[in-house]
Design an enzyme around this catalytic site. Structure first.
Site, PDB file in Angstrom:
ATOM      1  N   CYS A  65       6.391  11.100   2.205  1.00 16.38           N
ATOM      2  CA  CYS A  65       7.302  10.550   1.638  1.00 16.38           C
ATOM      3  C   CYS A  65       8.148  11.240   0.478  1.00 16.38           C
ATOM      4  CB  CYS A  65       6.533   9.238   1.096  1.00 16.38           C
ATOM      5  SG  CYS A  65       7.775   8.083   0.174  1.00 16.38           S
ATOM      6  N   CYS A  69       6.458   7.751  -6.513  1.00 19.07           N
ATOM      7  CA  CYS A  69       5.701   6.675  -7.024  1.00 19.07           C
ATOM      8  C   CYS A  69       4.552   7.107  -7.683  1.00 19.07           C
ATOM      9  CB  CYS A  69       5.489   5.496  -6.136  1.00 19.07           C
ATOM     10  SG  CYS A  69       7.113   5.021  -5.326  1.00 19.07           S
ATOM     11  N   CYS A  72       0.803   6.212  -5.666  1.00 21.28           N
ATOM     12  CA  CYS A  72       0.898   6.430  -4.400  1.00 21.28           C
ATOM     13  C   CYS A  72       0.272   7.741  -3.888  1.00 21.28           C
ATOM     14  CB  CYS A  72       2.214   6.160  -3.736  1.00 21.28           C
ATOM     15  SG  CYS A  72       2.401   5.850  -1.781  1.00 21.28           S
ATOM     16  N   CYS A 109       0.751  -6.224   9.794  1.00 23.29           N
ATOM     17  CA  CYS A 109       1.780  -5.742   8.752  1.00 23.29           C
ATOM     18  C   CYS A 109       1.869  -4.365   9.194  1.00 23.29           C
ATOM     19  CB  CYS A 109       1.053  -5.660   7.385  1.00 23.29           C
ATOM     20  SG  CYS A 109       0.774  -7.431   6.851  1.00 23.29           S
ATOM     21  N   CYS A 142       4.718  -8.769  10.158  1.00 22.55           N
ATOM     22  CA  CYS A 142       5.699  -8.471   8.725  1.00 22.55           C
ATOM     23  C   CYS A 142       5.796  -6.836   8.925  1.00 22.55           C
ATOM     24  CB  CYS A 142       4.745  -8.907   7.625  1.00 22.55           C
ATOM     25  SG  CYS A 142       5.506  -8.402   6.037  1.00 22.55           S
ATOM     26  N   CYS A 202       7.899 -11.212   1.223  1.00 22.26           N
ATOM     27  CA  CYS A 202       6.714 -10.950   0.833  1.00 22.26           C
ATOM     28  C   CYS A 202       6.919 -10.066  -0.522  1.00 22.26           C
ATOM     29  CB  CYS A 202       5.752 -10.560   1.856  1.00 22.26           C
ATOM     30  SG  CYS A 202       3.993  -9.983   1.099  1.00 22.26           S
ATOM     31  N   ARG A 272      -2.182 -13.128  -2.049  1.00 26.26           N
ATOM     32  CA  ARG A 272      -3.253 -12.356  -1.258  1.00 26.26           C
ATOM     33  C   ARG A 272      -3.740 -11.162  -2.199  1.00 26.26           C
ATOM     34  NH1 ARG A 272       0.117 -10.020   2.934  1.00 26.26           N
ATOM     35  NH2 ARG A 272      -0.137 -12.080   3.464  1.00 26.26           N
TER      36      ARG A 272
END
Length: 400
Positions: A65, A69, A72, A109, A142, A202, A272
Site C-alpha cells: 500500500c 496510515c 496499519c 467483506c 461488502c 459502513c 460491529r
C-alpha cells in the site's frame, strides 16, 4: 444512575444523547461497568434482540500500500512481515469466502489494500462479486477498496455489491496525526459516494491510538451525521513494525465503555466489534455481545483471530444466537427508509459493515495464542498478536 436511565430512554426513542452524556459514559468507573453494560444492553436488545450477525473477511490484495496510515501493517514501508500478494483470482476469492459462509457468516467483506481502486480494479472486483453470488444464494457482499473516484460506487452497485466500507477511524482534529497521504475529508467523501450510489454505507473507528475521550466522542458523532447502517469498532492492534506498535492503551473495561458509548449514540445501527477484540477484550468478549450485534468470524486481514469454532461457542454460551441468512439485520424503519439512521433529525449512524482496508485498512485482529504465563495487569499482550499465515493468499485452509 440517572445518567443511564436517561440514555436508555433516549436510545429506545432513537434520540441523540448530549456530548456531555456520551463523555460521562467513558468516564464511568470500573465499579459502575456492569450497570453501563446492562443499560446499553437494553438498547441493543430492543433493536436487535439476541441476534449476532457474522461477517467474514477476504483480503483480496495484501500489503503493497502506498498510504502511510500509522496503525496499519500494510502501510508504505511496513516492516511487519505480513503476507504480501497481488489480486486473488475470482475463483480463489470465492473459495475463501465459502469457508466463512460455511461457518455461519451471512456477509462477505472483500478488502484490498491501496489508496483506492483503478477502473480495472473495479472490473476485477465485479468479477469476484459475481463469482461469490453465483455460488452462494442470498449472500451479502461488502467491498472495501479505499477511496472511490466518481462513478466507481455505481459500478460496484451494478456488479451486485450490497455495501461499501470506509472508516473515518478517528476525529477530524487528530486525523493528520495518523495519516498524511490523504485527508479526513477524502474519507467522508467516499462514504457519501457509497450512500449516493445506493450502497449500504459502513463506516467506523479505531480506538486505542492515543486519542482522548473527546476525540472518541467526536468521531462517533461524525459517524452519526454520516448515517451509515453499520459502525465497526476496531481496537488498535499494535503490530511490531508500525509507528503505533507501542500504543497499548486499552483495557477490557475501556473497550466495553467505548462500545456502550457507541451504542447509546447509534442505538439502531449495526454495531460491529471488529479488529482487536481478542487482544483487548480477551476473556470479557462475551460481555461485549450485550453491546454490539455483529462480529467478524475467524481471521482478519493480516493477523490471526480467534478460532471460528470458539466464536460460535462464545455466542451460544452467552445466550445469543447467530443471525440467519433469511433474517433482516436492521430495524424495519431503517430498511424501509432505504438505509440511514432514521434515528433523529439531523443525524444517523453507521452502515452495514465490512472491515476497512485499502487506504487505511483496519487494525488487524488478535489470536487465541498458545497458553503462557499470565502477564501482569496492564502489561502489553504482544503474545496475542500473530501475523496471519493461512487462508487467502496461502495454500493453507482458512480459519472460519
Amino acid at each position: 444512575m440517572d445518567l443511564l436511565n436517561t440514555l436508555v430512554d433516549k436510545g429506545l426513542r432513537r434520540e441523540l444523547p448530549t456530548r456531555e452524556e456520551a463523555l460521562a459514559v467513558l468516564a464511568t468507573s470500573d465499579d459502575e461497568l456492569l450497570d453501563v453494560v446492562a443499560a446499553a444492553g437494553k438498547v441493543r436488545r430492543h433493536w436487535f434482540g439476541r441476534r449476532v450477525k457474522l461477517n467474514y473477511l477476504v483480503n483480496l490484495k495484501s500489503g503493497l500500500c502506498p498510504e502511510d496510515c500509522s496503525y496499519c501493517s500494510q502501510r508504505l514501508g511496513s516492516s511487519t512481515g505480513i503476507l504480501k500478494y497481488t489480486w486473488l483470482k475470482p475463483e480463489q476469492a470465492s473459495q475463501a469466502a465459502a469457508a466463512g459462509l460455511a461457518g455461519g457468516a451471512k456477509r462477505v467483506c472483500l478488502v484490498a489494500s491501496g489508496r483506492g481502486p483503478t477502473d480495472r480494479d473495479v472490473d476485477r472486483v465485479a468479477g469476484t462479486i459475481k463469482a461469490i453470488k453465483e455460488q452462494n444464494e442470498g449472500v451479502e457482499v461488502c467491498a472495501c477498496l479505499g477511496l472511490l473516484s466518481d462513478g466507481q460506487a455505481e459500478r460496484l452497485r451494478e456488479a451486485g455489491a450490497d455495501a461499501y466500507n470506509h472508516n473515518l477511524n478517528t476525529s477530524e482534529s487528530t486525523y493528520g496525526d495518523i495519516t498524511t497521504t490523504h485527508t479526513y475529508a477524502d474519507r467522508v467523501d467516499t462514504v457519501n459516494k457509497a450512500h449516493a450510489a445506493g450502497l449500504s454505507a459502513c463506516s467506523g473507528l479505531i480506538a486505542g491510538m492515543g486519542e482522548s475521550d473527546e476525540d472518541l466522542v467526536d468521531v462517533v458523532y461524525s459517524l452519526r451525521e454520516l448515517d451509515p447502517d453499520s459502525v465497526p469498532v476496531n481496537f488498535l492492534i499494535p503490530v511490531e513494525g508500525t509507528p503505533l506498535a507501542k500504543e497499548w492503551n486499552l483495557t477490557p473495561q475501556r473497550c466495553l465503555r467505548i462500545l456502550a458509548m457507541v451504542r447509546f449514540v447509534c442505538p439502531d445501527v449495526e454495531v460491529r466489534i471488529a479488529g482487536g477484540r481478542e487482544v483487548h477484550l480477551r476473556t470479557m468478549q462475551p460481555l461485549a455481545l450485550h453491546l454490539a450485534n455483529s462480529i467478524f468470524l475467524g481471521d482478519y486481514l493480516t493477523t490471526e483471530g480467534q478460532a471460528g469454532k470458539a466464536d460460535l461457542e462464545m455466542i451460544a454460551d452467552a445466550g445469543f444466537e447467530v443471525e440467519g441468512a433469511g433474517e433482516v439485520t436492521l430495524p424495519e424503519h431503517r430498511v424501509t427508509a432505504g438505509g440511514g439512521c432514521g434515528s433523529h433529525e439531523g443525524g444517523g449512524c453507521g452502515s452495514e459493515a465490512a472491515e476497512s482496508a485499502g487506504c487505511g485498512s483496519h487494525a488487524g485482529g488478535g489470536v487465541c495464542g498458545t497458553a503462557a504465563p499470565a502477564p501482569a495487569v496492564g502489561e502489553p499482550r504482544t503474545d496475542l498478536v500473530a501475523v496471519r499465515r493461512r487462508g487467502a493468499g496461502t495454500d493453507l485452509a482458512p480459519n472460519a
